[in-house]
Scaffold this motif. Sequence first.
Motif, PDB file in Angstrom:
ATOM      1  N   THR A 162      10.271  87.515 -25.146  1.00 48.58           N
ATOM      2  CA  THR A 162       9.972  86.172 -25.623  1.00 48.58           C
ATOM      3  C   THR A 162      10.371  86.034 -27.083  1.00 48.58           C
ATOM      4  O   THR A 162      10.627  87.015 -27.778  1.00 48.58           O
ATOM      5  N   ALA A 163      10.392  84.799 -27.556  1.00 46.56           N
ATOM      6  CA  ALA A 163      10.823  84.520 -28.921  1.00 46.56           C
ATOM      7  C   ALA A 163       9.804  84.948 -29.969  1.00 46.56           C
ATOM      8  O   ALA A 163      10.038  84.750 -31.164  1.00 46.56           O
ATOM      9  N   THR A 164       8.681  85.525 -29.566  1.00 49.17           N
ATOM     10  CA  THR A 164       7.707  86.044 -30.532  1.00 49.17           C
ATOM     11  C   THR A 164       7.923  87.533 -30.815  1.00 49.17           C
ATOM     12  O   THR A 164       7.209  88.108 -31.631  1.00 49.17           O
ATOM     13  N   ALA A 178       2.612  77.388 -27.831  1.00 49.38           N
ATOM     14  CA  ALA A 178       3.246  78.589 -28.378  1.00 49.38           C
ATOM     15  C   ALA A 178       4.319  78.238 -29.388  1.00 49.38           C
ATOM     16  O   ALA A 178       4.537  78.974 -30.358  1.00 49.38           O
ATOM     17  N   ILE A 179       4.999  77.104 -29.192  1.00 48.43           N
ATOM     18  CA  ILE A 179       6.065  76.739 -30.123  1.00 48.43           C
ATOM     19  C   ILE A 179       5.506  76.125 -31.408  1.00 48.43           C
ATOM     20  O   ILE A 179       6.149  76.158 -32.457  1.00 48.43           O
ATOM     21  N   THR A 180       4.292  75.572 -31.348  1.00 41.85           N
ATOM     22  CA  THR A 180       3.725  74.930 -32.534  1.00 41.85           C
ATOM     23  C   THR A 180       2.809  75.848 -33.338  1.00 41.85           C
ATOM     24  O   THR A 180       2.524  75.569 -34.503  1.00 41.85           O
ATOM     25  N   SER A 181       2.343  76.951 -32.763  1.00 46.42           N
ATOM     26  CA  SER A 181       1.380  77.801 -33.472  1.00 46.42           C
ATOM     27  C   SER A 181       1.933  78.373 -34.783  1.00 46.42           C
ATOM     28  O   SER A 181       1.177  78.483 -35.767  1.00 46.42           O
ATOM     29  N   GLN A 215      14.656  70.839 -31.891  1.00 45.76           N
ATOM     30  CA  GLN A 215      14.856  71.601 -30.655  1.00 45.76           C
ATOM     31  C   GLN A 215      13.829  71.200 -29.597  1.00 45.76           C
ATOM     32  O   GLN A 215      14.177  71.000 -28.427  1.00 45.76           O
ATOM     33  N   ALA A 216      12.564  71.090 -29.993  1.00 48.50           N
ATOM     34  CA  ALA A 216      11.518  70.711 -29.039  1.00 48.50           C
ATOM     35  C   ALA A 216      11.816  69.342 -28.442  1.00 48.50           C
ATOM     36  O   ALA A 216      11.642  69.117 -27.236  1.00 48.50           O
ATOM     37  N   LYS A 217      12.297  68.440 -29.274  1.00 44.96           N
ATOM     38  CA  LYS A 217      12.654  67.098 -28.811  1.00 44.96           C
ATOM     39  C   LYS A 217      13.780  67.156 -27.791  1.00 44.96           C
ATOM     40  O   LYS A 217      13.715  66.527 -26.730  1.00 44.96           O
ATOM     41  N   LEU A 238       5.287  69.394 -34.776  1.00 49.25           N
ATOM     42  CA  LEU A 238       6.109  70.174 -35.704  1.00 49.25           C
ATOM     43  C   LEU A 238       6.616  69.306 -36.856  1.00 49.25           C
ATOM     44  O   LEU A 238       6.602  69.733 -38.022  1.00 49.25           O
ATOM     45  N   ALA A 239       7.086  68.103 -36.541  1.00 52.30           N
ATOM     46  CA  ALA A 239       7.594  67.214 -37.587  1.00 52.30           C
ATOM     47  C   ALA A 239       6.485  66.802 -38.554  1.00 52.30           C
ATOM     48  O   ALA A 239       6.694  66.764 -39.781  1.00 52.30           O
ATOM     49  N   ASN A 240       5.299  66.507 -38.024  1.00 48.57           N
ATOM     50  CA  ASN A 240       4.183  66.134 -38.897  1.00 48.57           C
ATOM     51  C   ASN A 240       3.714  67.305 -39.744  1.00 48.57           C
ATOM     52  O   ASN A 240       3.320  67.136 -40.905  1.00 48.57           O
ATOM     53  N   SER A 241       3.730  68.514 -39.170  1.00 44.67           N
ATOM     54  CA  SER A 241       3.363  69.699 -39.945  1.00 44.67           C
ATOM     55  C   SER A 241       4.342  69.918 -41.090  1.00 44.67           C
ATOM     56  O   SER A 241       3.944  70.296 -42.200  1.00 44.67           O
TER      57      SER A 241
END
Length: 444
Positions: free
Chosen positions: A73-75, A112-115, A246-248, A259-262
């Motif tokens: 995984t990407a982690t 998982a992508i936003t953590s 990417q998520a979009k 992600l954008a707001n963070s």
Amino acid sequence: MSGDRFARRLNALAEEFEREERVHVKTPYKWSRGETPRSPWRALSALLLSRELGRTITPADLGWPADQVEYTTATCGLDSPWTREGTLRALAVVADADRMDRRSFVALVGTAITSPAHEWLIAHPITRLAQATGTAIPAGVVDHLDGITDHLRRMDDQVGGGPMLRLVHEQLRYVTTLLRNGRYDDSLGRRLHAVAAELLRLAGFAAFDSGRHGLAQWYWDAGLRAAHAAGDSALGANILGFKSCQAKDAGGGREAVVLANSARLGYSGASGQVTAILALRAAEAAANDRTTTSGHRASQTRHAIDDAFNALDDPPPATGHPAWAYWMDPAQAHAQAGYCYLRIGEHAKARTELRAALRLQDKEYSREGALRHVLLATTYLQQTQPDLEHTLAHAHQAADALTGHVDSARCRGHLDRLAKDLQPYRRTTKVQELLDRSRAMSNP
């Protein structure tokens, strides 16, 4: 687990990694009797058992030889603390060229992508980066590294992500070696970490542009750590902006918004260019967020676009804009605004913005130019009364850029989607010509 269940879980895992192979439900019983699986089942079996047991299992632990490819995984390797030492460990894992070549990464989804964004926002500042042992690194070397990184950014604009990834990764390996083995004070340490962060951002985008989404996330999450170590909130926010993009694109509208707001929350600097970049990422995310009403989507999108253009009008700060923010100019702002208006169904506004972007761009053939032509073609096709003539004209201009000039799987993907939407008109000779051309580009 029974052999049947193990086979079904393996097949689901293979699908995650977009593998076409499937294993018969009775085959694992042969493995338990001593038969050795062929590739990719050795690596996938090890990964499945690793997930079940919560610890790393390798093919060797199962009495099997190593597989040609590792699946993860990407982690992977990025679970170290947000400290100087933890950052260096993460950089060492990511900069290992052999591991990058051998590994196939599955992209993260959902929380998982936003953590990592949450961890970045709450991580304690790193106050000491100096390293007292090793060969002294002159400040001039870091100046040269900044220059090389800038050249790599601009090369990527012209040739696309495909050819760039290896080159950027090799430069990252060199910078990582300096960080681990060199002697430097706090100031140079921060600059070196910032160079590493920007190279990781660029490598992530090259992977993303090539369609390797899990690898892109791996680079970007490591880059977020390096940006934090450098104390560079603008660079960290920019990386989150790319993760949002990417998520979009992957259909994770809500995750893109988070992600954008963070990213906007984590940056409070004075650069109008950076503020505009982050506002337009927020606009793109809002325009693609299908978890809310169309009215709310449109309102949030327009508000963020206005924020971006207002920020571009701000005078530059005394310290100047970050070097990597050069690409946010009026042409790019109009292009991203056009994309957002297209996504909320305002085709006339989208055309106005995209035409402005094409008029202002300074290169005939580029990745961004190709994308702008595809989007403009899409506005003509999606309007109430489709205009095939203008659709095909702009689609062919995009194909011209993507044939022999720019290598971008992402742009080809946009063109493929346009071609799919043109299928109802395939009996028209000119439409069929474009469909044939698009098919030939996807299957060279």
